[in-house]
Design a protein around this motif. Structure first.
Motif, PDB file in Angstrom:
ATOM      1  N   GLY A 243       0.791  -1.220   0.000  1.00 37.75           N
ATOM      2  CA  GLY A 243       0.000   0.000   0.000  1.00 37.75           C
ATOM      3  C   GLY A 243       0.823   1.270   0.000  1.00 37.75           C
ATOM      4  O   GLY A 243       0.342   2.317  -0.438  1.00 37.75           O
ATOM      5  N   VAL A 244       2.053   1.211   0.495  1.00 31.83           N
ATOM      6  CA  VAL A 244       2.909   2.405   0.506  1.00 31.83           C
ATOM      7  C   VAL A 244       3.866   2.431  -0.683  1.00 31.83           C
ATOM      8  O   VAL A 244       4.716   3.317  -0.775  1.00 31.83           O
ATOM      9  N   GLY A 245       3.720   1.453  -1.591  1.00 32.12           N
ATOM     10  CA  GLY A 245       4.489   1.533  -2.830  1.00 32.12           C
ATOM     11  C   GLY A 245       5.474   0.429  -3.105  1.00 32.12           C
ATOM     12  O   GLY A 245       6.201   0.479  -4.100  1.00 32.12           O
ATOM     13  N   ALA A 246       5.541  -0.600  -2.233  1.00 31.98           N
ATOM     14  CA  ALA A 246       6.438  -1.719  -2.516  1.00 31.98           C
ATOM     15  C   ALA A 246       5.924  -2.500  -3.722  1.00 31.98           C
ATOM     16  O   ALA A 246       4.723  -2.523  -3.996  1.00 31.98           O
ATOM     17  N   ASP A 247       6.843  -3.144  -4.444  1.00 27.74           N
ATOM     18  CA  ASP A 247       6.460  -3.906  -5.629  1.00 27.74           C
ATOM     19  C   ASP A 247       6.372  -5.401  -5.371  1.00 27.74           C
ATOM     20  O   ASP A 247       5.796  -6.140  -6.172  1.00 27.74           O
TER      21      ASP A 247
ATOM     22  N   PHE B  65       2.730   6.620  -9.514  1.00 28.90           N
ATOM     23  CA  PHE B  65       2.537   5.181  -9.460  1.00 28.90           C
ATOM     24  C   PHE B  65       3.890   4.483  -9.380  1.00 28.90           C
ATOM     25  O   PHE B  65       4.871   4.950  -9.965  1.00 28.90           O
ATOM     26  N   SER B  66       3.916   3.357  -8.678  1.00 32.27           N
ATOM     27  CA  SER B  66       5.127   2.539  -8.653  1.00 32.27           C
ATOM     28  C   SER B  66       5.277   1.862 -10.017  1.00 32.27           C
ATOM     29  O   SER B  66       4.335   1.854 -10.814  1.00 32.27           O
TER      30      SER B  66
ATOM     31  N   LEU C 291       0.752  -2.270 -14.753  1.00 30.57           N
ATOM     32  CA  LEU C 291      -0.574  -2.886 -14.720  1.00 30.57           C
ATOM     33  C   LEU C 291      -1.613  -1.938 -15.303  1.00 30.57           C
ATOM     34  O   LEU C 291      -2.461  -2.339 -16.115  1.00 30.57           O
ATOM     35  N   LEU C 292      -1.552  -0.678 -14.917  1.00 34.48           N
ATOM     36  CA  LEU C 292      -2.458   0.345 -15.451  1.00 34.48           C
ATOM     37  C   LEU C 292      -2.297   0.474 -16.964  1.00 34.48           C
ATOM     38  O   LEU C 292      -3.283   0.512 -17.717  1.00 34.48           O
TER      39      LEU C 292
ATOM     40  N   ASN D  30      -4.358 -12.577  -4.530  1.00 37.04           N
ATOM     41  CA  ASN D  30      -4.531 -11.472  -3.586  1.00 37.04           C
ATOM     42  C   ASN D  30      -3.619 -10.293  -3.916  1.00 37.04           C
ATOM     43  O   ASN D  30      -3.973  -9.139  -3.686  1.00 37.04           O
ATOM     44  N   THR D  31      -2.427 -10.602  -4.437  1.00 38.08           N
ATOM     45  CA  THR D  31      -1.496  -9.535  -4.811  1.00 38.08           C
ATOM     46  C   THR D  31      -2.097  -8.667  -5.903  1.00 38.08           C
ATOM     47  O   THR D  31      -2.003  -7.432  -5.851  1.00 38.08           O
ATOM     48  N   ILE D  32      -2.714  -9.289  -6.896  1.00 37.78           N
ATOM     49  CA  ILE D  32      -3.357  -8.533  -7.970  1.00 37.78           C
ATOM     50  C   ILE D  32      -4.456  -7.648  -7.399  1.00 37.78           C
ATOM     51  O   ILE D  32      -4.587  -6.479  -7.763  1.00 37.78           O
ATOM     52  N   ALA D  33      -5.250  -8.190  -6.480  1.00 43.31           N
ATOM     53  CA  ALA D  33      -6.335  -7.419  -5.876  1.00 43.31           C
ATOM     54  C   ALA D  33      -5.790  -6.200  -5.135  1.00 43.31           C
ATOM     55  O   ALA D  33      -6.370  -5.109  -5.190  1.00 43.31           O
ATOM     56  N   VAL D  34      -4.647  -6.372  -4.455  1.00 43.55           N
ATOM     57  CA  VAL D  34      -4.038  -5.246  -3.736  1.00 43.55           C
ATOM     58  C   VAL D  34      -3.590  -4.163  -4.717  1.00 43.55           C
ATOM     59  O   VAL D  34      -3.846  -2.975  -4.505  1.00 43.55           O
ATOM     60  N   TYR D  35      -2.945  -4.568  -5.803  1.00 43.84           N
ATOM     61  CA  TYR D  35      -2.472  -3.595  -6.782  1.00 43.84           C
ATOM     62  C   TYR D  35      -3.632  -2.869  -7.459  1.00 43.84           C
ATOM     63  O   TYR D  35      -3.581  -1.651  -7.659  1.00 43.84           O
ATOM     64  N   ILE D  36      -4.656  -3.614  -7.828  1.00 40.92           N
ATOM     65  CA  ILE D  36      -5.832  -2.988  -8.433  1.00 40.92           C
ATOM     66  C   ILE D  36      -6.445  -1.985  -7.461  1.00 40.92           C
ATOM     67  O   ILE D  36      -6.840  -0.871  -7.847  1.00 40.92           O
ATOM     68  N   GLY D  37      -6.516  -2.366  -6.194  1.00 36.15           N
ATOM     69  CA  GLY D  37      -7.053  -1.465  -5.187  1.00 36.15           C
ATOM     70  C   GLY D  37      -6.243  -0.184  -5.057  1.00 36.15           C
ATOM     71  O   GLY D  37      -6.809   0.913  -4.920  1.00 36.15           O
ATOM     72  N   ARG D  38      -4.920  -0.297  -5.111  1.00 34.69           N
ATOM     73  CA  ARG D  38      -4.060   0.887  -5.026  1.00 34.69           C
ATOM     74  C   ARG D  38      -4.251   1.798  -6.228  1.00 34.69           C
ATOM     75  O   ARG D  38      -4.328   3.024  -6.098  1.00 34.69           O
ATOM     76  N   ILE D  39      -4.330   1.198  -7.411  1.00 36.32           N
ATOM     77  CA  ILE D  39      -4.519   2.001  -8.623  1.00 36.32           C
ATOM     78  C   ILE D  39      -5.870   2.710  -8.573  1.00 36.32           C
ATOM     79  O   ILE D  39      -5.972   3.904  -8.873  1.00 36.32           O
ATOM     80  N   ARG D  40      -6.901   1.973  -8.201  1.00 29.46           N
ATOM     81  CA  ARG D  40      -8.239   2.565  -8.116  1.00 29.46           C
ATOM     82  C   ARG D  40      -8.278   3.712  -7.114  1.00 29.46           C
ATOM     83  O   ARG D  40      -8.906   4.750  -7.348  1.00 29.46           O
TER      84      ARG D  40
END
Length: 254
Positions: free
Chosen positions: A119-123, A183-184, A190-191, A221-231
């Motif tokens: 959530g704070v930008g780690a990949d 964005f990271s 992904l975007l 779950n990782t994909i869901a986290v990234y999508i959530g951050r982008i959104r």
């Protein structure tokens, strides 16, 4: 113990140099390890050095942050529990002006800790203890994907425009309602990938394959986290282009 312990020197050039025989030698990719466990840090250093990377080490969060500015690494391996400044805050500081891959290594194994770091930008997030082979594989994958992505954007040379949104694949820039969003690397990739194919639905596995390039260490779950951050970042500009197709995956709908 603090201070820089190990630093492989190289010519400061992006275009390579000629060796004594006139052959072009490309500069090594630079990896910074920020880890206060000296034995673990040295072990990671040695494995990466064998793979040809230029490795620097820092043993506190404060020192690591300063070294990021000093050497401009291509990738950072970052522990969470650090003296001086914890890894979460170091990650936040790095993300203020850099888009390099950040790989978290931590003894904290809960989903909460992983989501917090992402959530704070780690990949990426790797739980201790881990295999050095696995760590090196992740480092290679992140650097390869960033390099490959940069090469692809040079070929397609395009800036995509949607209502109130511009995505520049060359400069990794996202402009929403006239304001630049940060964005990271993985978030942007992904975007960018989703926005390349409006209305096409992609499964989570397809997104893993296309953006990460490997699936052994990444889960849904990782994909869901990234999508959530982008959104979350897009929603601040009142933009909602990423749609969930329940039971299938995600699509870009403008």
């Amino acid at each position: 113990m603090t201070g820089l312990l190990f630093f492989y020197r190289k010519a400061d050039t992006l275009n390579g140099i000629r060796d004594s025989k006139g052959a072009i030698v490309m500069p090594k990719e630079k990896v910074l390890i920020i880890e206060d466990n000296i034995d673990l840090s040295n072990g990671i250093r040695d494995f990466l050095a064998v793979e040809g990377y230029e490795v620097s080490q820092a043993f506190s969060g404060t020192e690591g942050q300063e070294l990021v500015a000093g050497i401009d690494p291509d990738l950072v391996i970052l522990d969470i529990m650090l003296p001086g400044m914890d890894g979460i805050n170091v990650c936040k500081k790095i993300r203020e002006n850099r888009v390099i891959p950040i790989l978290i290594i931590s003894a904290k194994a809960t989903d909460y800790d992983k989501v917090l770091a992402l959530g704070v930008g780690a990949d990426d997030y790797l739980t201790k203890p881990f295999s050095m082979i696995e760590l090196v594989a992740r480092v290679k994958s992140h650097l390869r994907r960033v390099t490959q992505f940069a090469g692809e954007t040079k070929v397609k040379k395009k800036s995509k425009e949607f209502p109130n949104l511009m995505i520049n694949s060359d400069s990794f820039e996202v402009i929403a309602n006239g304001k630049k969003l940060e964005f990271s690397p993985k978030e942007f990739m992904l975007l960018d990938f989703l926005s390349d194919s409006p209305n096409q639905v992609f499964t989570k596995q397809q997104l893993i394959d296309q953006v990460w390039g490997y699936s052994e260490f990444i889960d849904d779950n990782t994909i869901a986290v990234y999508i959530g951050r982008i959104r979350e970042k897009l929603s601040k500009a009142k933009i909602e282009y990423i749609k969930t197709v329940w039971g299938v995956g995600y699509k870009w709908e403008s």
